[in-house]
Design an enzyme around this catalytic site. Structure first.
Site, PDB file in Angstrom:
ATOM      1  N   GLY A   1       0.835  -1.191   0.000  1.00 19.11           N
ATOM      2  CA  GLY A   1       0.000   0.000   0.000  1.00 19.11           C
ATOM      3  C   GLY A   1       0.869   1.239   0.000  1.00 19.11           C
ATOM      4  CB  CYS A   2       0.068   4.644   1.051  1.00 22.83           C
ATOM      5  SG  CYS A   2       0.821   6.252   1.303  1.00 22.83           S
TER       6      CYS A   2
END
Length: 165
Positions: free
Chosen positions: A9-10
């Site tokens: 993810g981020c």
């Protein structure tokens, strides 16, 4: 000192959650898995790179297994190219290894973890081939912007999960 490169993810989330762990000496937001010297804009357009965090750690204080356990706690390893509302190849769940010993530890860890998940673990295990440090404004983003909306709604809950440990 050893290192491991994680994408889940981020990269702001992974870095913020794991940089506070005892034994993690240094973290760096970066891009890996695609073209060399990407920009944030090219990564967001799907150039093949993944947002990752390089963790440098003292193996006398924390093991690779402990790091991977925390990593699986703060992201969904069963999700393909998506973590929460963040969608795209750059958010793929991946572990980049640098040596065969780590590859074996990682693969054994995933095999054991699969027993605790209802869905297949989709985390890729890949040899590190490309690596580019992300732009300075991405480094330690949560520390610099703790009151920003994304930080409060997405990153802070991941940090809370780590602190429960």
């Amino acid at each position: 000192m050893k290192s491991i490169i994680l994408g889940g993810g981020c990269f702001w989330c992974i870095q913020a959650a794991l940089e506070q762990i005892k034994g993690i000496i240094h973290t760096e937001a970066a891009y890996s898995g695609g073209k060399i010297n990407p920009t944030y804009e090219s990564v967001c357009k799907g150039d093949g790179n993944i947002e990752v965090v390089k963790l440098s750690y003292d193996q006398n204080q924390i093991s690779l297994i402990e790091i991977l356990t925390l990593f699986f706690k703060i992201h969904d390893p069963t999700s393909q190219d998506k973590q929460g509302a963040d969608v795209g190849i750059q958010y793929r769940s991946v572990i980049f290894y640098e040596n065969e010993e780590d590859k074996q530890v990682i693969n054994n860890f995933i095999k054991e973890q699969q027993k605790t998940f209802d869905k297949p673990i989709l985390t890729q295990v890949c040899k590190l081939t490309t690596y580019s440090k992300a732009e300075d404004y991405h480094q330690h983003y949560f520390i610099k912007n703790p009151h920003q909306g994304y930080c409060q709604s997405v990153i802070a809950p991941k940090i809370a999960k780590i602190r429960q440990n």
